[in-house]
Design a protein around this motif. Structure first.
Motif, mmCIF file in Angstrom:
data_model
loop_
_atom_site.group_PDB
_atom_site.id
_atom_site.type_symbol
_atom_site.label_atom_id
_atom_site.label_comp_id
_atom_site.label_asym_id
_atom_site.label_seq_id
_atom_site.Cartn_x
_atom_site.Cartn_y
_atom_site.Cartn_z
ATOM 1 N N ALA A 155 0.825 -1.216 0.000
ATOM 2 C CA ALA A 155 0.000 0.000 0.000
ATOM 3 C C ALA A 155 0.860 1.267 0.000
ATOM 4 C CB ALA A 155 -0.960 -0.013 1.180
ATOM 5 N N PRO A 156 1.845 1.415 0.916
ATOM 6 C CA PRO A 156 2.691 2.608 0.843
ATOM 7 C C PRO A 156 3.582 2.631 -0.396
ATOM 8 C CG PRO A 156 3.409 1.146 2.616
ATOM 9 C CD PRO A 156 2.092 0.644 2.151
ATOM 10 N N LEU A 157 3.982 1.466 -0.896
ATOM 11 C CA LEU A 157 4.784 1.466 -2.129
ATOM 12 C C LEU A 157 3.982 2.046 -3.287
ATOM 13 C CD1 LEU A 157 7.276 -0.936 -3.626
ATOM 14 C CD2 LEU A 157 5.180 -0.615 -4.923
ATOM 15 N N LYS A 158 2.741 1.634 -3.430
ATOM 16 C CA LYS A 158 1.916 2.152 -4.529
ATOM 17 C C LYS A 158 1.662 3.645 -4.375
ATOM 18 C CE LYS A 158 -1.453 -0.800 -4.157
ATOM 19 N NZ LYS A 158 -2.768 -1.442 -4.474
ATOM 20 N N GLN A 159 1.490 4.092 -3.134
ATOM 21 C CA GLN A 159 1.309 5.520 -2.901
ATOM 22 C C GLN A 159 2.563 6.301 -3.278
ATOM 23 O OE1 GLN A 159 -1.520 7.383 -1.966
ATOM 24 N NE2 GLN A 159 -0.045 8.911 -2.706
ATOM 25 N N SER A 160 3.726 5.777 -2.910
ATOM 26 C CA SER A 160 4.982 6.439 -3.255
ATOM 27 C C SER A 160 5.174 6.492 -4.764
ATOM 28 C CB SER A 160 6.161 5.700 -2.611
ATOM 29 O OG SER A 160 6.079 5.762 -1.213
ATOM 30 N N LEU A 161 4.843 5.402 -5.442
ATOM 31 C CA LEU A 161 4.977 5.363 -6.898
ATOM 32 C C LEU A 161 4.018 6.345 -7.557
ATOM 33 C CD1 LEU A 161 6.089 4.228 -9.494
ATOM 34 C CD2 LEU A 161 4.635 2.204 -9.203
ATOM 35 N N THR A 162 2.796 6.425 -7.071
ATOM 36 C CA THR A 162 1.821 7.374 -7.621
ATOM 37 C C THR A 162 2.289 8.815 -7.418
ATOM 38 O OG1 THR A 162 0.006 5.827 -7.190
ATOM 39 C CG2 THR A 162 -0.572 8.141 -7.501
ATOM 40 N N THR A 163 2.827 9.106 -6.250
ATOM 41 C CA THR A 163 3.343 10.457 -5.984
ATOM 42 C C THR A 163 4.503 10.786 -6.907
ATOM 43 O OG1 THR A 163 2.689 10.272 -3.661
ATOM 44 C CG2 THR A 163 4.322 11.955 -4.203
#
Length: 478
Positions: A155-163
């Motif tokens: 979940a935080p990895l996908k958020q970091s990638l989206t950012t």
């Protein structure tokens, strides 16, 4: 000290510890990395034990008082800061993860015994195997806990990638009219924009995000209820049909039970696919980092097309030197992830028959890939991408001195004559624009179009960060 006994004999343990003899043997046997197990893995194990206690009690297989106490101590642990004195094991361990499963069983049994008035290490009231582990095997709890941990770490990895993707898009917008030279084989090619570069970088990251989300789907399917090899031995029908839904209630995750428990116990192809998706992301991040180090090289003797934010002094001996430390750390994380993928693939292939004994190292390296990529993308975005600025004077000068406009000339006068003019410019250092004007081969209108950078480079953005190529007739020049 206290003494505990198992099938191998007796062992002395510190008197006040909540783990037991199986954990102590694992501590003695596996001093490998010096690290501790991933906290999300421990959290997932506790949730599985809590769900198992509730379901076994409902099935009539576990005394309600014991089940209630197990649930209480799991809730206590889940709502408190992780105390690694209870969880001392190395993440790499022989036995397919049995050591960690028993570590959890022993801690919960001892906490439950203590709550019920028993003594640590005696297990007369609550037994690690007979009660806490009822209806379970390491072969179904360990991979299930690993998948739950992966879901939460992704979940935080996908958020970091989206950012990061959004930051790339913002840079593409800001540099949509900043012209620069494109290069192939590191040689001058044709003009483009810095916005084009950011477009080209973010597109594969979007594909990486999509691939990770596809790989993630397999993690929602668990093999709980399969027991030792997927046969469901010593597992009640009630447990098999209710354990995964109950765990979904506890975790708040959408979970489903594998339709074929034999297959789910043996195969780890979903984990290999996830690792491959992470490797793809690592490759693309490293490529972007390489490009940024090249474009920012200098500041006098390199390309010097862009400025990276200065983050720290670059040398202990050369005053004033500033290195591209953020792209460098991204490269290093990418190299690590490539190695992790090789480890995961080898360990997955090496499993034999009804169980893969090497799941500990598979999850250990998957956890590392996800957490390290998340950290790398966070620092890449915050300390590099958002602060990049173009050196516009340098970019304009490179374009003005470039012989690349010969490509546009070739359509008018042919490839060979255009090549001759380009070589003359490179040999003499005279700008190609002047040589073309003196050649008599072009009309004034021809020259206007040949050297109109904005007509050569047409860059319009869509909300999806794509390019729309417009016909030349739709563009205007001053």
């Amino acid at each position: 000290m206290r003494t505990e006994k198992d099938s191998l004999g007796t062992l002395r343990l510190p008197k006040a510890v909540y783990y037991g003899i199986h954990t102590q043997r694992a501590m003695d046997n596996f001093p490998i990395t010096g690290e501790k197990c991933q906290p999300e893995m421990i959290r997932a194990f506790l949730e599985i034990k809590q769900a198992a206690a509730k379901v076994n009690a409902a099935a009539g297989d576990l005394d309600p008082k014991i089940a209630k106490t197990i649930v209480q101590v799991t809730e206590q642990l889940l709502t408190s800061p992780l105390d690694f004195s209870m969880w001392p094991l190395d993440p790499i361990q022989g036995g397919a993860g049995t050591s960690l499963n028993m570590n959890v069983n022993e801690v919960l049994a001892n906490l439950a015994n203590e709550r019920l008035g028993g003594q640590l290490g005696k297990y007369q009231l609550v037994n690690p195997n007979d009660h806490v582990n009822l209806g379970q095997s390491t072969n179904d709890t360990y991979p299930s806990a690993g998948k739950l941990a992966l879901l939460r770490l992704l979940a935080p990895l996908k958020q970091s990638l989206t950012t990061l993707i959004d930051a790339m898009g913002n840079q593409a917008d800001q540099n949509v009219r900043v012209y620069k030279m494109g290069r192939t084989q590191l040689q001058d090619a044709v003009p483009m924009t810095l916005g084009n570069s950011f477009h080209a970088w973010l597109k594969p990251l979007l594909r990486d995000l999509a691939r990770i989300e596809v790989s993630e789907q397999a993690l929602h399917q668990l093999n709980l209820g399969g027991s030792a090899i997927g046969s469901g031995i010593n597992v009640s029908y009630h447990y098999q049909t209710h354990i995964v839904p109950k765990l979904g209630e506890i975790t708040g995750l959408e979970l489903s039970q594998a339709h074929d428990l034999f297959d789910a116990t043996q195969n780890l192809d979903g984990l290999v696919a996830l690792s491959g998706s992470l490797k793809g992301l690592a490759v693309n991040l490293s490529k972007i980092a390489n490009d940024l180090r090249l474009l920012s090289s200098g500041p006098r003797s390199g390309l010097n097309e862009i400025n990276l934010p200065a983050r720290q002094a670059g040398s202990s001996i050369m005053p004033g030197k500033v290195n591209p430390v953020i792209p460098e750390v991204v490269n290093q994380v990418a190299f690590e992830v490539l190695g992790n993928d090789a480890t995961i693939s080898a360990a997955s292939e090496a499993g034999q028959l009804e169980l893969n004994a090497f799941e500990p190292v598979i999850f250990y390296r998957l956890f590392a890939s996800i957490t390290h990529l998340t950290g790398a993308m966070n620092t890449f975005c915050e300390h590099a991408i958002v602060g990049i600025t173009p050196n516009k004077d340098r970019l304009a000068k490179d374009i003005d001195l470039s012989a690349s406009f010969a490509t546009a000339m070739a359509k008018i006068i042919g490839y060979a004559p255009a090549t001759k003019l380009a070589k003359q410019s490179l040999k003499t250092g005279q700008p190609l624009r002047e040589i073309a004007a003196d050649s008599g081969l072009f009309s004034a209108e021809d020259l206007q179009h040949v050297f109109a950078v904005e007509e050569i480079v047409i860059n319009a953005r869509t909300p999806e960060h794509g390019l729309v190529l417009r016909p030349l007739s739709e563009t205007t020049t001053d």
